[in-house]
Design a protein around this motif. Structure first.
Motif: not given
Length: 236
Positions: A34-62
Motif C-alpha cells: 500500500e502506498i502512502y503519500r507521505s512516504q514518497l516525499l523527499g530525496k531518493w538515491v537510485l542504488q540499482g536498476e533492472s529491466t526486461s531489455i537484454p544488454g541494458s546492464k552493460i550499457l548502464v554500467q558504461m
C-alpha cells in the motif's frame, strides 16, 4: 539523434516507493505494498536498476554513473512533482515529470506512459519500484531500488537482485556512487545542467534501442553513438 540518445539513457534510468522484516521468497518479494503519500516525499538515491531489455546492464554500467530524484507534493491531491538528476559520463542531466497516485498505482504520462507499484522490501529506508513503461506497442519492465542513503548494504542489494530474478528481469546494474552525485539545481544555479524534460521517444526508436541492446556488438554501437553525442555537447 541527440534526443534519441538522451531518451535512450533516460529509459534505462527512469524512472524514472511499508517496509517489513527481510524477505526471501519470491512470493514475498513481488508482493505489492500500500502506498502512502507521505512516504514518497523527499530525496531518493537510485542504488540499482533492472529491466526486461537484454544488454541494458552493460550499457548502464558504461554510461550512467548515478541518479537521484526529488519528489515534492503538487497542488492537486495525490499528485507529485518529480525532479530526476542523472550523471551520465560526467555530465548532469535533469528531467521533470508529474506523477499521480490512484488505486495504489503510480502513473507518469510523459515522456512515455509509466505505471508502477511498490514492492515489499526488508530495507527500512528504501523504495522498490516495479514499473511498466509503454511506448506504442512496446512495453519495457523496469525495477528500481532507491534509498534515503547514498549507499545500501550488500544484503539489501542481494535482496534486490533476487527480486529482479523473481520477475524474470535482467541482472541489475548497480550505480557508481563513489564519483559523487550531481548537485541540486535549485541550490547550484551555476552548475551546467542539460534538461531533457521535453525529449520524447517513438515506438520505432525504442524498437531500435531494444535491437541494439540485444547483442554485445549492438551495445558497443549504442555506446559509441552516446560518446559522439556527448562530445558534440561539450564542443557546443
Amino acid at each position: 539523434m541527440m534526443e534519441f540518445v538522451h531518451v535512450a539513457v533516460a529509459v534505462l534510468g527512469l524512472l524514472s516507493l511499508g517496509h517489513s522484516a527481510p524477505v526471501t521468497s519470491c512470493e514475498n518479494l513481488i508482493q505489492p505494498l500500500e502506498i502512502y503519500r507521505s512516504q514518497l516525499l523527499g530525496k531518493w538515491v537510485l542504488q540499482g536498476e533492472s529491466t526486461s531489455i537484454p544488454g541494458s546492464k552493460i550499457l548502464v554500467q558504461m554510461v550512467m554513473e548515478n541518479t537521484w530524484v526529488k519528489i515534492t507534493a503538487a497542488s492537486e491531491a495525490d499528485t507529485f512533482n518529480n525532479l530526476q538528476i542523472q550523471k551520465t559520463m560526467g555530465k548532469c542531466f535533469t528531467r521533470k515529470t508529474n506523477m499521480t497516485l490512484v488505486n495504489n498505482t503510480l502513473t507518469v504520462e510523459l515522456p512515455f506512459q509509466n505505471s508502477a507499484v511498490l514492492l515489499n522490501t526488508g530495507c527500512p529506508d528504501c523504495l522498490v519500484i516495479f514499473a511498466n513503461n509503454t511506448v506504442g506497442r512496446t512495453t519495457v519492465k523496469d525495477l528500481q531500488l532507491l534509498s534515503r542513503r547514498t549507499k545500501v548494504s550488500a544484503a539489501e542489494l542481494e535482496e534486490f537482485t533476487k527480486q529482479a530474478e523473481c520477475l524474470n528481469l535482467q541482472p541489475p546494474a548497480i550505480m557508481d556512487l563513489e564519483k559523487g552525485l550531481c548537485p541540486d539545481p535549485s541550490l547550484t544555479p551555476e552548475t551546467n545542467f542539460t534538461d531533457v524534460t521535453t525529449h520524447t521517444i517513438s515506438s520505432d526508436e525504442l524498437s531500435l534501442l531494444e535491437e541494439l541492446l540485444s547483442s554485445e556488438d549492438g551495445v558497443k554501437t549504442l555506446f559509441d553513438m552516446i560518446q559522439r553525442s556527448m562530445a558534440s555537447v561539450k564542443q557546443d
